[in-house]
Design a protein around this motif. Structure first.
Motif, short mmCIF file in Angstrom:
data_model
loop_
_atom_site.label_atom_id
_atom_site.label_comp_id
_atom_site.label_asym_id
_atom_site.label_seq_id
_atom_site.Cartn_x
_atom_site.Cartn_y
_atom_site.Cartn_z
N LEU A 22 0.82 -1.20 0.00
CA LEU A 22 0.00 0.00 0.00
C LEU A 22 0.86 1.26 0.00
O LEU A 22 0.58 2.21 -0.72
CB LEU A 22 -0.94 -0.01 1.21
N LEU A 23 1.92 1.27 0.79
CA LEU A 23 2.81 2.42 0.82
C LEU A 23 3.44 2.68 -0.55
O LEU A 23 3.57 3.83 -0.98
CB LEU A 23 3.90 2.23 1.86
N GLU A 24 3.82 1.62 -1.24
CA GLU A 24 4.39 1.78 -2.58
C GLU A 24 3.36 2.35 -3.54
O GLU A 24 3.68 3.14 -4.43
CB GLU A 24 4.92 0.44 -3.08
N PHE A 25 2.10 1.96 -3.35
CA PHE A 25 1.02 2.49 -4.20
C PHE A 25 0.76 3.96 -3.87
O PHE A 25 0.55 4.78 -4.77
CB PHE A 25 -0.24 1.66 -3.98
N VAL A 26 0.76 4.30 -2.59
CA VAL A 26 0.51 5.67 -2.17
C VAL A 26 1.59 6.62 -2.66
O VAL A 26 1.32 7.76 -3.02
CB VAL A 26 0.40 5.73 -0.62
N GLU A 27 2.84 6.15 -2.68
CA GLU A 27 3.98 6.97 -3.06
C GLU A 27 4.05 8.27 -2.26
O GLU A 27 3.98 9.37 -2.80
CB GLU A 27 3.96 7.26 -4.56
N PRO A 28 4.20 8.18 -0.95
CA PRO A 28 4.31 9.39 -0.13
C PRO A 28 5.56 10.19 -0.48
O PRO A 28 6.59 9.62 -0.82
CB PRO A 28 4.37 8.84 1.30
N ARG A 29 5.44 11.51 -0.39
CA ARG A 29 6.54 12.40 -0.74
C ARG A 29 6.94 13.23 0.47
O ARG A 29 6.10 13.53 1.32
CB ARG A 29 6.11 13.32 -1.88
N PRO A 30 8.19 13.65 0.54
CA PRO A 30 8.65 14.40 1.71
C PRO A 30 7.83 15.66 1.98
O PRO A 30 7.73 16.09 3.13
CB PRO A 30 10.10 14.74 1.36
N GLY A 31 7.24 16.27 0.96
CA GLY A 31 6.49 17.50 1.16
C GLY A 31 5.02 17.29 1.47
O GLY A 31 4.29 18.27 1.68
N ARG A 49 4.54 8.57 8.63
CA ARG A 49 5.21 9.68 9.31
C ARG A 49 6.67 9.88 8.91
O ARG A 49 7.10 11.02 8.70
CB ARG A 49 5.07 9.49 10.82
N PRO A 50 7.49 8.81 8.78
CA PRO A 50 8.89 9.06 8.39
C PRO A 50 9.06 9.50 6.95
O PRO A 50 10.15 9.90 6.55
CB PRO A 50 9.55 7.68 8.60
N ARG A 51 7.98 9.45 6.15
CA ARG A 51 8.10 9.66 4.71
C ARG A 51 7.52 10.99 4.23
O ARG A 51 7.64 11.31 3.05
CB ARG A 51 7.40 8.52 3.97
N VAL A 52 6.84 11.73 5.14
CA VAL A 52 6.12 12.92 4.71
C VAL A 52 6.42 14.08 5.66
O VAL A 52 7.10 13.92 6.67
CB VAL A 52 4.60 12.66 4.66
N ARG A 53 5.86 15.23 5.32
CA ARG A 53 6.08 16.43 6.13
C ARG A 53 5.25 16.42 7.41
O ARG A 53 5.72 16.81 8.49
CB ARG A 53 5.73 17.65 5.28
N HIS A 54 3.98 16.01 7.31
CA HIS A 54 3.08 16.07 8.46
C HIS A 54 1.96 15.06 8.28
O HIS A 54 1.48 14.86 7.16
CB HIS A 54 2.49 17.49 8.60
N VAL A 55 1.55 14.41 9.37
CA VAL A 55 0.44 13.46 9.34
C VAL A 55 -0.55 13.82 10.45
O VAL A 55 -0.15 14.01 11.60
CB VAL A 55 0.91 12.01 9.56
N THR A 56 -1.81 13.91 10.08
CA THR A 56 -2.89 14.01 11.06
C THR A 56 -3.75 12.76 10.94
O THR A 56 -4.15 12.38 9.83
CB THR A 56 -3.74 15.26 10.83
N ALA A 57 -4.04 12.13 12.06
CA ALA A 57 -4.86 10.93 12.07
C ALA A 57 -6.22 11.25 12.67
O ALA A 57 -6.31 11.74 13.79
CB ALA A 57 -4.17 9.83 12.87
N VAL A 58 -7.28 10.96 11.91
CA VAL A 58 -8.63 11.12 12.42
C VAL A 58 -9.16 9.75 12.82
O VAL A 58 -9.23 8.84 11.99
CB VAL A 58 -9.56 11.77 11.37
N GLU A 59 -9.47 9.62 14.09
CA GLU A 59 -10.14 8.41 14.57
C GLU A 59 -11.63 8.67 14.46
O GLU A 59 -12.23 9.37 15.26
CB GLU A 59 -9.73 8.14 16.03
N ALA A 60 -12.21 8.15 13.40
CA ALA A 60 -13.56 8.55 13.01
C ALA A 60 -14.60 7.55 13.48
O ALA A 60 -14.40 6.33 13.39
CB ALA A 60 -13.64 8.70 11.49
N LEU A 61 -15.68 8.06 13.97
CA LEU A 61 -16.86 7.27 14.27
C LEU A 61 -18.04 7.93 13.60
O LEU A 61 -18.22 9.14 13.70
CB LEU A 61 -17.11 7.19 15.77
#
Length: 270
Positions: A22-31, A49-61
């Protein structure tokens, strides 16, 4: 032919092969400024997180989550035996500009309704939802919201279970034995149609087959009686009995079964 896949070592630890795909498909970029929307605590934020500038996680219900019992919060797998078919790597999409976002420090986890996210339009260059789309409310409403917060040149990536376009819904019988709230497995065509109807343009699609051991999957069954019925049905099929659609077989003395997974990459239509 599916084959045993091994975990891949990264600087942050071991990544399961299905998550690596999945990560290879997403192709995250440093920016990238990323939003991951999941029911419960999914693995994507830590993997991104190690592959991008910023990550926000929504725990959605979803707003209608009351009364859904002890349904599993998220689809979880360890780095253990998942068999996954080989596939060609996806093409590299065009680069995107960095959007800006007001928010807390990296690693922020927010509780929110997936159909009413607390972010402005076009706030993220990468939006992901892994095995959550059908658990977060009306999937069409959720998709519209995910596309709303995705930048025009950004990417929305959905990972979910699917069935072949010509396959019948019989496969859902054992899914509903395990989880009576199971909403049904969409066909590949239905999943992509929902994305386009919500205002997304499909850019890439990765559909593949995995084999999984039955017992870890049955740990999420509503009760022991349902788990026993599923084991009996799958074992009977191995012995020549009625087909369940799960294509079970014995591997190393254990009962395994088959699922189809899809990764869909889309971008908002301006």
């Amino acid at each position: 032919m599916p084959h045993p896949a091994t975990a891949i070592q990264e600087s942050g630890g071991a990544i399961a092969p299905h998550l690596r795909r999945l990560l290879e498909f997403v192709e995250p970029r440093p920016g990238d400024v990323c939003l991951d929307v999941a029911r419960g605590h999914g693995p994507m934020p830590a993997a991104l997180r190690p592959r991008v500038r910023h990550v926000t996680a929504v725990e959605a219900l979803p707003a209608s989550s009351e009364g859904r019992g002890n349904r599993m919060a998220t689809v979880t797998f360890g780095t253990g035996p998942v068999r996954i078919a080989d596939g060609d790597p996806p093409p590299t999409p065009a680069p995107v500009e960095r959007p800006t976002i007001a928010g807390g420090p990296d690693g922020t986890r927010v509780r929110a309704d997936a159909a009413a996210l607390p972010y402005r339009d076009n706030a993220f260059s990468l939006v992901t939802a892994r095995f959550s789309l059908y658990n977060l409310g009306d999937p069409q409403d959720v998709l519209r919201e995910l596309l709303r917060v995705c930048a025009p040149a950004g990417r929305l990536v959905i990972a979910d279970l699917v069935r072949g376009n010509l396959a019948g819904p019989d496969r859902d019988r054992i899914e509903r034995l395990r989880d009576p709230d199971h909403p049904g497995t969409p066909s590949i065509a239905r999943l992509t149609e929902m994305v386009t109807s919500a205002g997304g343009s499909i850019r890439r699609l990765d559909v593949f087959t995995v084999e999984r051991p039955v017992e870890p999957w049955l740990d999420g069954a509503r009760d022991g009686a349902a788990a026993d019925r599923i084991r009996e049905a799958l074992t009977a099929e191995v012995d020549g009995g009625p087909r369940t659609g799960a294509k079970p077989r014995i591997i190393g003395g254990e009962l395994w079964f088959t699922q189809s997974w899809a990764h869909v990459a889309a971008e908002p239509i301006p």
